[in-house]
Enzyme design. Structure first.
Site, PDB file in Angstrom:
ATOM      1  N   VAL A 396       0.715  -1.398   0.104  1.00 46.94           N
ATOM      2  CA  VAL A 396       0.219   0.400   0.358  1.00 46.94           C
ATOM      3  C   VAL A 396       0.987   1.293  -0.047  1.00 46.94           C
ATOM      4  O   VAL A 396       1.821   1.350   0.896  1.00 46.94           O
ATOM      5  CB  VAL A 396      -1.187  -0.284   1.329  1.00 46.94           C
ATOM      6  CG1 VAL A 396      -2.335  -1.084   0.843  1.00 46.94           C
ATOM      7  CG2 VAL A 396      -0.703  -0.331   2.720  1.00 46.94           C
ATOM      8  N   ASP A 397       0.741   2.370  -0.468  1.00 45.75           N
ATOM      9  CA  ASP A 397       1.338   3.181  -0.598  1.00 45.75           C
ATOM     10  C   ASP A 397       0.474   4.141   0.529  1.00 45.75           C
ATOM     11  O   ASP A 397      -0.674   3.829   0.969  1.00 45.75           O
ATOM     12  CB  ASP A 397       0.650   3.994  -2.261  1.00 45.75           C
ATOM     13  CG  ASP A 397       1.296   5.354  -2.306  1.00 45.75           C
ATOM     14  OD1 ASP A 397       2.366   5.639  -1.897  1.00 45.75           O
ATOM     15  OD2 ASP A 397       0.722   6.400  -2.471  1.00 45.75           O
ATOM     16  N   LYS A 398       1.024   5.173   0.701  1.00 46.01           N
ATOM     17  CA  LYS A 398       0.296   5.667   2.163  1.00 46.01           C
ATOM     18  C   LYS A 398      -0.358   6.978   1.499  1.00 46.01           C
ATOM     19  O   LYS A 398      -1.352   7.053   2.363  1.00 46.01           O
ATOM     20  CB  LYS A 398       1.340   6.274   2.589  1.00 46.01           C
ATOM     21  CG  LYS A 398       1.300   7.118   4.349  1.00 46.01           C
ATOM     22  CD  LYS A 398       2.157   7.241   4.915  1.00 46.01           C
ATOM     23  CE  LYS A 398       3.206   8.568   5.126  1.00 46.01           C
ATOM     24  NZ  LYS A 398       1.984  10.054   4.778  1.00 46.01           N
ATOM     25  N   THR A 401      -4.328   6.738   0.118  1.00 41.01           N
ATOM     26  CA  THR A 401      -4.399   5.513   0.757  1.00 41.01           C
ATOM     27  C   THR A 401      -4.940   4.948   2.027  1.00 41.01           C
ATOM     28  O   THR A 401      -5.717   4.862   2.588  1.00 41.01           O
ATOM     29  CB  THR A 401      -3.234   4.238  -0.045  1.00 41.01           C
ATOM     30  OG1 THR A 401      -3.342   5.154  -1.563  1.00 41.01           O
ATOM     31  CG2 THR A 401      -3.707   3.064  -0.058  1.00 41.01           C
ATOM     32  N   LYS A 581       8.749   1.747  -6.248  1.00 43.90           N
ATOM     33  CA  LYS A 581       7.920   0.429  -6.198  1.00 43.90           C
ATOM     34  C   LYS A 581       7.255  -0.590  -6.663  1.00 43.90           C
ATOM     35  O   LYS A 581       6.746  -1.437  -6.557  1.00 43.90           O
ATOM     36  CB  LYS A 581       6.533   2.263  -6.109  1.00 43.90           C
ATOM     37  CG  LYS A 581       6.211   2.519  -4.505  1.00 43.90           C
ATOM     38  CD  LYS A 581       4.906   3.756  -4.699  1.00 43.90           C
ATOM     39  CE  LYS A 581       5.216   4.093  -3.956  1.00 43.90           C
ATOM     40  NZ  LYS A 581       3.657   5.332  -4.121  1.00 43.90           N
TER      41      LYS A 581
END
Length: 713
Positions: A396-398, A401, A581
């Site tokens: 998960v991206d912070k 998200t 990523k």
């Protein structure tokens, strides 16, 4: 001349043809490629329904005449002598077979010509054999050898079998077509939400009612209390709460004020709004959702390959078994051996109709995609839906998200004799040319939080964005840099005691931006992005399902660890550049993990595409949404847990359907061929075989429709 609509097959989505008709591969009725709000039954359903009811009325007396003859106590043979009964059966069954059943005979013949044998091949062979045999027995009984004659020398006819089989197949088709119509309910519900009119503001402050089709981007539209939002846009006046349940699945109305995004088709609450149109027609959220759902319902899950492989060998195998059954009964059966042989062959052909196998996967997929759309889960392909069940790692991206994606400045710390206003003014000037989420927070702080009278914001020159580090430029006569510690080091700027202050903010989960002016430290700006209220509960649910969570962020390690602690995430990767990523997702997959990636930004798109399942937040960028296999309209991680639940239910449903369809054929075909006769004296009637075949298809349809009522939370 208007364009002719394209139609496609739900089992073979690559088939495209103008206008309705049967699929050239499987014979199923084609469906419109483009979704429509038209709720009227399609022509195929109308024709099949009419054929069923007329066929049923004509077949009932045929069935009574034939079956009643086997029960002397009823006295039917005394009322209607056998030689008269045969001609009545011929007269009544002929329109059933040759008119009501004509579509099946046509499709069966077409399948033979094309070499794509399918369910209609077996149906037409079975019905044609029973009816054709009966015709010859009626008009030229002397042609039949002794093996076809019962005691007394009579040749039996099977008009009732041909007619009943036709009616039962028609019933199965009607139920299937109705079920396929129901799978489009979610799409039609969305399309029917789209308002037909809008109120456009005109000079002088008045408004006029116009058709939504006439709205153009940039138009200002008034949204009255209780009315639908006409198109996607942004609020420029007023405040209200908007019910977005049909799009996001969220029951609670969402507060909207100036600057907030609104979605066409959602319902305004008690406040009055003026919005600026931002997306119209096919570019609107509803239109894009409808297109995505329709495409997903036509897509094929990898598990469908199993059914396709079986179907490729199935029909030829069944014809071979039917021929073998006929030969076996003809050679070793009791008198009249050839009559028994015909019954066995026809029963095998009918009971083995592979419609249940063909329907097992596409019916479940169509229902599940519609179910997901109603819950704010947009599934781009059946493949993504199938893979979602198997994921064991969620990356998960912070920002945007895990967090709301709406950061705000919580503290400005100037260096030396500089003022907060000067620090914020230089930062806001530089951020004017940036599209980073933090830019909006700094701009908002400069304009609102600290008062426009104290801060000077000017257009920068020589602006440059350095990916993963920050931005630089000239503000007035000052050379300004704004970003992380790495950027400051690159420009030879010493942080001094500001480093300790920055660490204190990071320990609270804030992001810290360093400001440098003319090669000297200018100060720091602490920005906090609140966590989404549902994030922790959603992650806990996923962890309970055995999912390992990995958080990626470009933030400093201290900030990232603080957020990780708040959410219970132990695997935190900080200082991650956009290209990292994609690499991390690939490394996890190379290690044998089945990876889902959730993100919302342009820089997340490569990682979303590289993951086994890409999950885009609906509040994110178009690029991220296009790269993902699943989109969460509400932009809420709780949707991931719901999507995984939907995937598990759907795949379980498909496996149940396939298991039942295969087991049914494995048991039914030997019985139809006469496997029970030697021990129990039971030979399956073609009528019973047709009923069993219809019930197998109906059971698969009903099982798939259960998904409409499944609870995802």
């Amino acid at each position: 001349m208007p364009a002719i609509a394209l139609y496609t097959c739900p089992m073979h989505p690559h088939v495209r043809q103008p206008g309705p008709g049967p699929c050239p591969l499987c014979g199923m009725a084609l469906e419109p490629l483009t979704a429509s709000t038209d709720t009227a039954p399609n022509a195929e359903l109308t024709d099949m329904t009419r054929g069923f009811w007329i066929g049923f009325v004509l077949t009932l007396p045929v069935f009574i005449l034939e079956m009643g003859g086997h029960f002397p106590v009823l006295g039917i043979n005394r009322l209607v002598p056998m030689n008269v009964s045969v001609w009545i059966q011929l007269a009544l069954s002929s329109p059933v077979v040759l008119w009501a059943g004509w579509p099946f005979l046509q499709r069966g013949a077409a399948s033979v010509r094309s070499g794509h044998l399918n369910m209609f091949t077996l149906i037409s062979l079975g019905v044609g054999a029973a009816y054709g045999y009966s015709l010859v027995a009626t008009f030229a009984p002397s042609l039949f050898p002794q093996g076809f004659r019962a005691m007394g020398g009579a040749v039996a006819v099977y008009y009732e079998a041909a007619a009943v089989i036709t009616v039962l197949v028609l019933l199965g088709q009607v139920l299937e077509l109705r079920a396929r119509e129901q799978t489009g309910d979610a799409i039609r519900a969305l399309m029917n939400l789209a308002p037909k009119t809008a109120r456009r503001l005109i000079p002088g402050g008045e408004d006029e009612e116009i058709a939504v089709d006439l709205v153009r981007i940039g138009d200002r539209l008034r949204v009255r209390p209780g009315s639908s939002v006409p198109v996607d846009g942004a609020v420029i006046e007023g405040a209200s709460a908007v019910d977005e349940a049909i799009v996001t699945g969220e029951a609670m109305p969402v507060a909207k004020s100036v600057g907030d995004r609104v979605i066409g088709g959602t319902i305004n609450g008690t406040g009055a709004l003026v919005i600026e149109a931002r997306a119209i027609g096919a570019g609107g959220t509803l239109s894009r959702i409808v297109a995505m759902v329709a495409a997903a319902q036509r897509s094929r899950a990898p598990i469908q390959k199993l059914a396709d492989t079986v179907a490729g060998y199935f029909v030829p195998a069944v014809i071979t078994i039917a021929a073998a059954a006929f030969a076996g009964w003809a050679l070793w059966g009791p008198p009249p051996a050839l009559a028994f042989a015909l019954i066995a062959a026809v029963s095998v052909l009918i009971i083995a109709c592979p419609c249940a196998i063909g329907l097992a996967t596409p019916m479940s997929i169509m229902v599940a995609v519609g179910k997901g759309a109603g819950a704010g889960i947009l599934i781009k392909s059946a493949e993504s839906l199938e893979r979602m069940e198997k994921i064991d790692t969620l990356v998960v991206d912070k920002t945007g998200t895990l967090t709301e994606g709406k950061p705000r400045v919580i503290e400005v710390v100037p260096a030396g004799a500089l003022s907060e206003a000067a620090v914020l003014g230089w930062a806001a000037s530089l951020e004017r040319s940036s599209e980073h989420p933090l830019a909006a927070a700094i701009a908002a702080a400069a304009v609102a939080d600290r008062g426009p009278g104290d801060i000077t914001v000017v257009e920068p020159t020589d602006f440059m964005s350095i990916t993963g580090e920050g931005i630089t430029g000239t503000v007035g006569v000052r050379r300004v840099v704004l970003g992380n510690a790495r950027l400051m080091a690159d420009h030879g700027i010493a942080l001094g005691d500001l480093g300790a202050r920055a660490d204190a903010f990071r320990s609270q989960g804030a992001t810290v931006l360093f400001l440098g002016v003319d090669g000297q430290s200018g100060g720091i700006i602490a920005v906090a992005d609140p966590l989404k209220a549902t994030t922790r509960a959603a992650l806990d649910r996923l962890r309970a399902d055995g999912i390992h969570i990995v958080m990626l962020t470009g933030d400093n390690a201290a900030t990232a660890q603080a957020v990780g602690r708040a959410l219970g995430i132990s695997d935190v990767r900080a200082d991650v550049l956009p290209e990292d990523k994609h690499r991390i997702v690939q490394e996890l997959r190379a290690a044998g993990k089945i990876v889902a990636m959730a993100g919302d930004g342009v820089n997340d798109a490569p990682a979303l595409a590289a993951a086994d399942v890409g999950i885009a937040m609906g509040t994110g960028t178009d690029v991220a949404i296009e790269s993902a296999g699943i989109t969460l309209v509400k932009g809420d991680l709780a949707g991931i847990a719901r999507a995984r639940a939907l995937s598990g239910m759907t795949m379980g449903n498909i496996r149940q359907n396939l298991m039942f369809a295969f087991a049914y054929n494995a048991i039914g075909i030997p019985i139809a061929a006469g496997a029970l006769y030697p021990r129990f004296g039971v030979l399956l009637s073609p009528v019973v075989a047709a009923l069993a075949m219809t019930l197998s298809s109906v059971s698969v349809i009903l099982n798939a429709l259960r998904l409409r009522f499944a609870a995802l939370d």
